[in-house]
Every structure is written in C-alpha cells, then in structure tokens.
Design an enzyme around this catalytic site. Structure first.
Site, PDB file in Angstrom:
ATOM      1  N   HIS A 104      -7.363   4.364   3.176  1.00 13.04           N
ATOM      2  CA  HIS A 104      -8.493   3.872   2.375  1.00 13.04           C
ATOM      3  C   HIS A 104      -9.710   3.554   3.254  1.00 13.04           C
ATOM      4  O   HIS A 104     -10.489   2.653   2.956  1.00 13.04           O
ATOM      5  CB  HIS A 104      -8.099   2.634   1.563  1.00 13.04           C
ATOM      6  N   HIS A 160      -5.505  -7.722  -0.706  1.00 13.54           N
ATOM      7  CA  HIS A 160      -4.096  -7.972  -0.407  1.00 13.54           C
ATOM      8  C   HIS A 160      -3.356  -8.179  -1.727  1.00 13.54           C
ATOM      9  O   HIS A 160      -3.718  -9.071  -2.502  1.00 13.54           O
ATOM     10  CB  HIS A 160      -3.979  -9.228   0.454  1.00 13.54           C
ATOM     11  N   ASN A 216      -4.669   2.022  -7.575  1.00 13.09           N
ATOM     12  CA  ASN A 216      -5.148   3.387  -7.371  1.00 13.09           C
ATOM     13  C   ASN A 216      -5.583   3.987  -8.703  1.00 13.09           C
ATOM     14  O   ASN A 216      -5.394   3.381  -9.758  1.00 13.09           O
ATOM     15  CB  ASN A 216      -4.037   4.262  -6.765  1.00 13.09           C
ATOM     16  N   TYR A 254      -0.182  -5.774   4.432  1.00 12.21           N
ATOM     17  CA  TYR A 254      -1.621  -5.982   4.270  1.00 12.21           C
ATOM     18  C   TYR A 254      -2.141  -7.111   5.150  1.00 12.21           C
ATOM     19  O   TYR A 254      -3.199  -7.002   5.765  1.00 12.21           O
ATOM     20  CB  TYR A 254      -1.951  -6.245   2.795  1.00 12.21           C
TER      21      TYR A 254
END
Length: 715
Positions: A78, A342, A151, A365
């Site tokens: 990302h 996160h 997503n 994360y």
C-alpha cells in the site's frame, strides 16, 4: 488528577486542526527549525569567498540534514496512495447491535481521514496497475480512533497471516532483477498461487475489472474480515463492513489501463483531488451484514475464513450511514504519507473475531509503524492524534512531542492520586467479548476452511458474458507473462475446478491443454501439526448467481454522468453553437466538456468567436476521458487525416465509450472506426448538435460503457 477539560483537551468533531505551529504566511521572516531568523539562505558559511565551507554553519547543516532525512521508509504494501478528509454521518443508528458511540444517533457526525492505495507497487508506480485497492478509513470518534482498514475486494489471497510474508515476497518484483514493478504477471506470483488453492476466490476478483477501477470514487470498499459488534447488554453479533459508492462501481478496460499508465500514471490521485477541489465531493454509504452469535455455524462456509464472503442474498446489507470526503490534505507527506492505520484500533462496541488473518495483522501493523514512523510515538503525529483526551503512563521514546508533567508514570500509584484511573465498563472502558475458548495448542487449519472453489465459482458465474471474457483475457495476459510451463499447467488445473470452459478458454490462449487432474501434492496449508499437506476439499456448494458481485448488474449502479469528462474534438471552424450547448447541458448534469484540438491557445469557431483550448492531441488521449464529442463544422473533415485524431477516436471506440458526431462530422465515424457495423451501436450518436441529439448523447453516457460493442470488435 488530569481532568477531561473539553475546552483545553478536546477538539470539535466536525473539524480537526492538524496544525503544529503551522505557518500561515503572516510571519515573513525565514527561520531555522528553532525559530532563529536567517539572514542568508543562499550561501554556505566559508573561510573566504573561495575558501572551504565551514562545519560550524549550523543553519546550512540543519537544512541539509533535514533534506537528507526527508524520506521515510515507504510502506511494504500500500505504498502508493491518496487521501482526503471528510466526515461520517449516521443515517440509521444501530444501538441494538453496538454500543459504539459514533453509531448511536441519526445525524451524528464524526470526522474521518480516508486513504486509497494500490498494494503491490512502490510509491513511484502507476495508479492503473491490475491490483487490489486499499480502502482505509480513520474515524476520529469521541471514544478514541477507530480504523476500518479494508480493500476494494471483500476477500483475501490467504487464510492465515503466517503466509502473508510469502504472498508479498511472491508478488513483489523478483529479487534477482527487481522486475516487474507493480505487476503480478510474473513467475514467482503465479508459482505461489498455483500451489495455494485457497487463493482462487481472490484470483477471480483480481482478474476481473474490480482490479482496474475507473476511479477511487467509483469502487466499493470492504472490511474483509468478520468483526464483532457488542451492545450495551454485552450481546455479540458478527459483522461484515461494506462501503457502497454513490456514483456506482465502474472500471476501465485493460488496454485502456495500460495506456493511462503511460499518459497519466497519477490518474486516480488526480481524479480524487480534482473532484474535491471542484466541489464534487465523493460519497459512500456504510453498510453492515449482521449475523447473530447463535448463527455462527449456520452457513456452508466459515465466517472466520477471510477467503469467503457472506452472499448478500443470504444476509442483506443494511445501510447505517454515509461518508463524504470534502477536504484535500494541506500537505501530502504530513497527512497522507504519515497517517498510520491499524485494524487493532477499535472502540468499545467493536471487537475482533478469531479470523487467523486478522489476528496476524493485529501484530504486524504496529510493528511496521514503529519502523516506518520512527518509534512508538507515531500516535502523536498530528494526522494520527485522537480527539478523545489521552491519559496514560507512556513516556519518552523517539519523536516524543507531548510534555508530560509530574513525577508519576506508573500504575498503581499513590503519589499521583492514583491517576489516571481505570475506567469501568459503565464508564466507557473497553472490554473484550467474553468468548469461551477451550482448545489445545496446535499449528492447524480448520476443516471448515477447506472449500476453495465454491465461492470462486459463485463469483465467476455471477458475471455477465462481457465480464467473463475480461477475466479470460486477464488470465491469458497474466499467465502469458509466466515463463515456466509447469506453473501455467498447474493454474489451468485449478481453474478447471472453478469452470471447465474458463480453463479451456484460458488454455487456448496459452496454447496448452487443461490437465486431466490437479498436480499432486498441492500445498493447501497444514491442517494438523506434523501431518502431510492436504488436498483441497472436493465439496461442491451450489450458489445462485449474485448480481451484487457483477459490476454491470450491480444494483448499486445508478444511471448518472456526474463528474464524467467529455473530450470535444475540434478544428478551427467547429460549430460554436454545438460546443456551447454541450458544455451547458453537461454542467447541468454534473459533467464537464474539454476542448481538444491540434494546437493549444484558442479555437476559432464558425460563428467568428473564440474558445480556449484545454488540451492538444499531443498532451492528451481519449483514455483520460469518459466520452468523445465531435461538433459540426466545415473544417472538421481535415481531422480524419490527422493520425493523432484517428488514434484518439479509434481508442475511444475500442474501449466501448460513447462517441457523438454532429452534422458533417458524422461522416468521419465510418473511417475513424475502421468501417465497423455502426448503424445499430447505441453508443454512436449523430444529429445536428441540438438539444435532442445532446440528450441522446448524455443518456448513452449514463450507461458508462457500450459493452455490446465488444461483440462487434471480436467478430
């Protein structure tokens, strides 16, 4: 004891101030980072005009040091993204399901920052890669920050986070030559996938048009995992989160995506920025699929399997609110680049499940933010700060910004009056759901995770014939880039478990037969510690096709041309009346026309007027527009001999876009579309350029693409 002084510690939910000694331009003196005014920013301090530079020049050393350290490690995945500020507004409160404060009252607004991204490519890659798109939203709620990290595809490649490093290593550029960038079309990715049948559902999505969206504003978003909602009574419901775009779901075609990457690799980022800048604020509805705790095992799939969806026909999506993005960042690096999402950032009323992919992300994360943003204080970066008061015993560390007073930094204590106190659940204290767990420690995969093909088949069977053909061509392209024949054959074997005809069509493009049976063994993941790799389940679950899985038949798609861009192809002598009428009508419908001509400057119209030219053919392309309009005019015939014009219109035709040709310009379509059978094409509009023909042009545009044209193109 620290008090919840709202005047001192709390900011209005409706508008966040991210400034930290932010310069507003009123102080005109240049200074160092410590406020010392600078007399000369152009010359390093030297021993004489031609002498050596001196290390004591603290001003220039500070400047160069900051420059040397301006780039932080980019995200492993990302990395390339774009973001914006906005708000979330509740339209349908759900207190019966959750005690989360920001979902309790109709009309209640919560500030958000949303970041969209590609996954595989680096920061310098293209927006139009065939890839999953990240869709992450940070809610700055009164109870703390809630991050919905998702997503534009509702499932994932793998079931267990243990395989995440392998997946990313496989899809990234190959380590021996760092090729290819931002692409899954290479051996290592498909080698991995061909040995992981659990990926086949996700492969159907990524090989579909979902992986090449028209814009961030025209794609769905999903939380991917199954989460929990907890109400005031402590009751649990499972939940899947959905974002439904106001403008519907739309995509580009693959040939178009490749050309956009060359013409404007910032296509999506620019589109989002311009939409907000011009007041066309992107909007999505937030929906939830709710499953009672008692129904956890009622389905033919496992709710905790991240490679599965809950079909909307089984559990409808209930809309609870809307998100509007209405403000661009002031500084890309400070906000979009430094924001830290996160999935573990949750608030009371929202909780985790035992989804094995989610559980791994909860560790990963935080770990990546510690490296990327310099240490444990990344929550103090302005874009990451909570609006809720923060009181804890955390101190020190790299980049600490808050100055804590007092001698106490531990709990329990008496010297600080026992503060900060622990909050009771009735006072808003977070409490995890009391799920009963009795099990032995194993490295295993549940048998309920073993069906890898039924939902992949559901997705494929839910597509229109046009969308199926796009999946076939995508697989031919991707696997055609694979050099190792054994990998191609393994993939054909897996595809045959989804649909025999799909496998045969892909195999035909690769010049390979479909294997009679799957290669053995295939690594499906270890189900029990120490056992051999197991084969995929042969279980076949039958699903009825779902319109919600098709972009063309999707019920969220609404006829509209809002924010569409129309290229108006002109030469000197074009009809000023046609152009003016089109521009006015498009603006009334929320769209915009752009004049494209052989040169920049001004266009001389047939009525003696002049109109400013937006683009020349050299600086533009039809792939950057949603439709093409050719006005009437005696001089328009000269355009047919211009190769740039020919390419412009032929690409628009090939990509199934609406083309309007008025008056004398209508004769150009035969030659510009290579004399295809165009008389029955609903996307080729002719007329005199008056109200009736422009209305037909706009009506055709509202369908986004004329997909039936692909039949003509392939015959």
């Amino acid at each position: 004891m620290a008090q919840d002084d709202t005047s001192a510690n709390h900011q209005d939910d409706k508008q966040r101030d991210f400034s930290l000694n932010k310069s507003d331009g009123t102080n005109k003196f240049m200074t160092t980072d410590h406020g010392v005014r600078i007399n000369d920013d152009n010359n390093w301090l030297k021993a004489g005009e031609r002498g050596p530079s001196l290390l004591e020049d603290f001003i220039m050393r500070e400047k160069i040091t900051h420059f040397d350290h301006e780039r932080i490690p980019e995200r492993i995945v990302h990395a390339r993204g774009s973001g914006a500020h906005g708000f979330f507004e509740v339209t349908n409160p759900i207190p019966q399901f959750t005690k989360a404060g920001f979902l309790q009252k109709a009309g209640q607004k919560t500030p958000v920052f949303t970041r969209f991204s590609t996954v595989a490519g680096s920061r310098g890659s293209t927006d139009l890669a065939r890839d999953v798109r990240g869709f992450a939203v940070k809610f700055y709620t009164q109870e703390g920050n809630f991050d919905l990290v998702g997503n534009n595809i509702p499932v994932f490649f793998i079931q267990d986070a243990a395989k995440f490093p392998d997946l990313v290593h496989a899809v990234k550029p190959e380590p021996h030559n760092e090729i290819p960038q931002a692409s899954s079309a290479h051996d290592t990715f498909w080698d991995f996938i061909s040995l992981m049948p659990e990926s086949m559902h996700m492969i159907m999505w990524t090989m579909s048009d979902r992986a090449i969206p028209r814009s961030y504003r025209m794609m769905e978003g999903f939380g991917v995992h199954t989460f929990r909602l907890i109400n005031e009574q402590g009751e649990s419901h499972f939940v899947k989160f959905h974002w439904k775009p106001k403008l519907g779901t739309h995509a580009v075609v693959w040939d178009e995506a490749q050309k956009i990457s060359g013409k404007n690799p910032d296509f999506h980022r620019e589109d989002l920025w311009e939409a907000i800048d011009t007041g066309h604020f992107p909007e999505w509805e937030l929906g939830v699929q709710i499953v009672p705790q008692a129904d956890e095992f009622k389905f033919d799939f496992d709710l905790l399997d991240p490679t599965k969806i809950i079909p909307e026909e089984l559990v409808p999506v209930t809309i609870v609110g809307r998100m509007v993005l209405n403000r661009n960042p002031d500084n890309f690096f400070a906000e979009t680049e430094q924001i830290a999402f996160h999935p573990g950032h949750i608030v009371p009323g929202i909780d985790f499940t035992n989804d094995p992919l989610l559980q791994g992300r909860l560790f990963s994360y935080t770990d990546t933010q510690l490296l990327r943003l310099g240490g444990p204080n990344f929550h103090e970066i302005p874009i990451n700060r909570a609006i809720a008061p923060v009181h804890n015993n955390q101190r020190d560390g790299f980049m600490r910004q808050e100055i804590n007073v007092g001698r106490v930094s531990y709990h329990p204590n008496s010297l600080g009056g026992g503060c900060p106190y622990q909050a009771k659940i009735s006072q808003g204290g977070f409490s995890s759901f009391n799920e009963r767990v009795e099990a032995v420690k194993v490295r295993a995969r549940s048998e309920s995770f073993s069906d890898h093909f039924s939902q992949a088949r559901l997705f494929y069977n839910s597509q229109t014939e046009v969308e199926k053909s796009h999946i076939v061509r995508a697989l031919r392209f991707e696997l055609g880039k694979v050099d190792t024949t054994a990998i191609r054959l393994r993939m054909l074997g897996l595809l045959s478990k989804i649909d025999e005809n799909l496998a045969r069509q892909v195999g035909k493009g690769l010049g390979l037969p479909v294997p009679d049976k799957l290669e053995r063994p295939i690594n499906e993941g270890v189900r029990a510690e120490g056992s051999d790799a197991q084969q995929p389940s042969e279980k076949q679950i039958s699903y009825e096709p779902s319109d919600a899985l098709s972009m063309i038949n999707n019920p969220t798609v609404k006829p509209s041309i809002e924010t569409r861009k129309v290229a108006v192809i002109c030469a000197d002598g074009s009809s000023g009346e046609n152009i003016t009428d089109l521009k006015i009508t498009l603006l009334k419908n929320g769209a915009k026309a752009f004049i494209v001509a052989p040169h920049l400057g001004f266009l001389a119209t047939d009525d003696g007027g002049e109109l400013p030219i937006d683009f020349s053919f050299l600086t533009s392309s039809s792939v950057l527009f949603d439709a093409v309009f050719i006005p009437d005019g005696g001089a328009q015939s000269q355009l047919a001999s211009d190769p740039d014009v020919v390419e412009f219109v032929q690409d628009a035709y090939k990509h199934c876009k609406v083309i309007g040709a008025m008056g004398a310009s209508a004769a150009l379509l035969d030659s510009l579309t290579k004399n295809k059978a165009i008389e029955d094409d609903p996307g080729l509009i002719s007329g005199d350029g008056g109200t009736a023909s422009i209305e037909r042009f706009i009506e055709a545009m509202s369908d986004h693409r004329i997909w039936e044209r692909e039949t003509i193109l392939t015959n």
